[in-house]
Motif scaffolding. Structure first.
Motif, mmCIF file in Angstrom:
data_model
loop_
_atom_site.group_PDB
_atom_site.id
_atom_site.type_symbol
_atom_site.label_atom_id
_atom_site.label_comp_id
_atom_site.label_asym_id
_atom_site.label_seq_id
_atom_site.Cartn_x
_atom_site.Cartn_y
_atom_site.Cartn_z
ATOM 1 N N VAL A 1 4.582 7.868 6.746
ATOM 2 C CA VAL A 1 3.146 7.614 6.688
ATOM 3 C C VAL A 1 2.695 7.754 5.238
ATOM 4 N N ILE A 2 1.908 6.810 4.780
ATOM 5 C CA ILE A 2 1.379 6.832 3.416
ATOM 6 C C ILE A 2 -0.005 6.206 3.451
ATOM 7 N N GLY A 3 -0.792 6.492 2.442
ATOM 8 C CA GLY A 3 -2.111 5.883 2.317
ATOM 9 C C GLY A 3 -2.192 5.070 1.044
ATOM 10 N N THR A 4 -3.316 4.426 0.833
ATOM 11 C CA THR A 4 -3.470 3.611 -0.354
ATOM 12 C C THR A 4 -3.389 4.455 -1.622
ATOM 13 N N LEU A 5 -3.879 5.683 -1.550
ATOM 14 C CA LEU A 5 -3.804 6.557 -2.716
ATOM 15 C C LEU A 5 -2.345 6.842 -3.084
ATOM 16 N N GLY A 6 -1.506 7.079 -2.086
ATOM 17 C CA GLY A 6 -0.077 7.293 -2.338
ATOM 18 C C GLY A 6 0.579 6.069 -2.950
ATOM 19 N N LEU A 7 0.214 4.891 -2.460
ATOM 20 C CA LEU A 7 0.769 3.658 -3.029
ATOM 21 C C LEU A 7 0.263 3.432 -4.446
ATOM 22 N N LEU A 8 -0.994 3.768 -4.693
ATOM 23 C CA LEU A 8 -1.556 3.625 -6.032
ATOM 24 C C LEU A 8 -0.832 4.543 -7.016
ATOM 25 N N ILE A 9 -0.550 5.750 -6.588
ATOM 26 C CA ILE A 9 0.197 6.702 -7.424
ATOM 27 C C ILE A 9 1.600 6.167 -7.705
ATOM 28 N N GLN A 10 2.238 5.552 -6.698
ATOM 29 C CA GLN A 10 3.547 4.929 -6.923
ATOM 30 C C GLN A 10 3.439 3.821 -7.963
ATOM 31 N N GLY A 11 2.364 3.032 -7.881
ATOM 32 C CA GLY A 11 2.160 1.961 -8.852
ATOM 33 C C GLY A 11 2.067 2.492 -10.272
ATOM 34 N N VAL A 12 1.390 3.628 -10.462
ATOM 35 C CA VAL A 12 1.309 4.251 -11.787
ATOM 36 C C VAL A 12 2.690 4.743 -12.204
ATOM 37 N N HIS A 13 3.369 5.407 -11.290
ATOM 38 C CA HIS A 13 4.708 5.948 -11.563
ATOM 39 C C HIS A 13 5.674 4.844 -11.994
ATOM 40 N N LEU A 14 5.517 3.656 -11.409
ATOM 41 C CA LEU A 14 6.394 2.521 -11.718
ATOM 42 C C LEU A 14 5.887 1.681 -12.892
ATOM 43 N N ASP A 15 4.858 2.158 -13.565
ATOM 44 C CA ASP A 15 4.268 1.470 -14.715
ATOM 45 C C ASP A 15 3.702 0.094 -14.373
ATOM 46 N N LEU A 16 3.217 -0.059 -13.151
ATOM 47 C CA LEU A 16 2.566 -1.310 -12.755
ATOM 48 C C LEU A 16 1.088 -1.305 -13.133
ATOM 49 N N ASP B 1 11.540 0.088 11.684
ATOM 50 C CA ASP B 1 11.794 1.106 10.652
ATOM 51 C C ASP B 1 10.681 1.158 9.616
ATOM 52 N N GLN B 2 9.508 0.614 9.964
ATOM 53 C CA GLN B 2 8.407 0.569 9.005
ATOM 54 C C GLN B 2 7.808 1.955 8.773
ATOM 55 N N ALA B 3 7.280 2.106 7.573
ATOM 56 C CA ALA B 3 6.359 3.197 7.297
ATOM 57 C C ALA B 3 4.966 2.612 7.528
ATOM 58 N N VAL B 4 4.034 3.435 7.904
ATOM 59 C CA VAL B 4 2.676 2.981 8.176
ATOM 60 C C VAL B 4 1.785 3.359 7.000
ATOM 61 N N CYS B 5 1.023 2.399 6.512
ATOM 62 C CA CYS B 5 0.021 2.660 5.479
ATOM 63 C C CYS B 5 -1.337 2.692 6.177
ATOM 64 N N CYS B 6 -1.959 3.856 6.146
ATOM 65 C CA CYS B 6 -3.213 4.075 6.860
ATOM 66 C C CYS B 6 -4.061 5.057 6.063
ATOM 67 N N ASP B 7 -5.363 4.813 5.994
ATOM 68 C CA ASP B 7 -6.253 5.697 5.251
ATOM 69 C C ASP B 7 -7.116 6.582 6.143
ATOM 70 N N ASP B 8 -7.024 6.450 7.431
ATOM 71 C CA ASP B 8 -7.784 7.289 8.348
ATOM 72 C C ASP B 8 -7.023 8.599 8.569
ATOM 73 N N ARG B 9 -7.619 9.711 8.142
ATOM 74 C CA ARG B 9 -6.923 11.006 8.186
ATOM 75 C C ARG B 9 -6.465 11.386 9.597
ATOM 76 N N ALA B 10 -7.343 11.245 10.577
ATOM 77 C CA ALA B 10 -6.975 11.605 11.948
ATOM 78 C C ALA B 10 -5.827 10.719 12.447
ATOM 79 N N ALA B 11 -5.910 9.430 12.170
ATOM 80 C CA ALA B 11 -4.849 8.515 12.594
ATOM 81 C C ALA B 11 -3.536 8.851 11.890
ATOM 82 N N ARG B 12 -3.604 9.164 10.596
ATOM 83 C CA ARG B 12 -2.389 9.521 9.845
ATOM 84 C C ARG B 12 -1.708 10.735 10.467
ATOM 85 N N ILE C 1 3.937 -1.292 7.271
ATOM 86 C CA ILE C 1 2.948 -1.991 8.084
ATOM 87 C C ILE C 1 1.588 -1.391 7.763
ATOM 88 N N PHE C 2 0.647 -2.254 7.410
ATOM 89 C CA PHE C 2 -0.665 -1.834 6.942
ATOM 90 C C PHE C 2 -1.698 -1.917 8.051
#
Length: 168
Positions: free
Chosen positions: A116-131, A93-104, A4-5
């Protein structure tokens, strides 16, 4: 995994022209609630298109106990969208995608840091998955920051190290 974003992550991804790529991560089901949708007025046409195409699932506040929402809002003092994300994650059972440090930090305290994950974590996953190539991903990250995204100030070397940690 269902994610959930919140509005900050959606706006950052849209500003980096990354939303489509992130939503193509295998097994990721993107979800948003009505509060977050309302907070994303600047990217409303893009969200409407993605909701219409089924790339983003719209959650219903009718499924969310108001007492839980207001208790979490009072306990943590989060914004309406962040509180909505946390409340849906508490009952689901969602993970939350949030970029606000205090909220995270507060969300992790309530549901656990692995959800909990942020856009940077998802971006790193995208690289890892060769997307996306690492250098292109880093350029998109810089684009998000230049567009006003409150993201950590990483060098390309730090970015590559984060990718290497995921790969090991």
């Amino acid at each position: 995994m269902n994610r959930i974003f919140d509005s900050s992550s959606l706006i950052n991804l849209a500003n980096g022209s990354l939303l489509e790529m992130i939503l193509s991560i295998p097994g990721l089901q993107a979800q948003i609630g009505p509060q977050v949708k309302e907070e994303c007025a600047s990217i409303a046409p893009l969200l409407e298109t993605m909701i219409g195409a089924g790339s983003i699932v719209m959650l219903d506040d009718e499924d969310l106990p108001a007492s839980l929402f207001f208790r979490l809002r009072e306990t943590y003092g989060l914004g309406a969208g962040e509180t909505e994300c946390l409340a849906f994650a508490k009952i689901g059972d969602q993970a939350v995608c949030c970029d606000d440090r205090a909220a995270r930090t507060m969300i992790a305290k309530e549901i656990g840091s692995k959800r909990v994950i942020g856009t940077l974590g998802l971006l790193i996953q995208g690289v890892h998955l060769d997307l996306i190539e690492a250098i292109d991903a880093f350029g998109k990250y810089q684009q998000m920051r230049l567009s006003g995204g409150f993201l950590p100030d990483w060098s390309y070397e730090q970015f590559k190290q984060a990718i290497a940690r995921l790969s090991s």
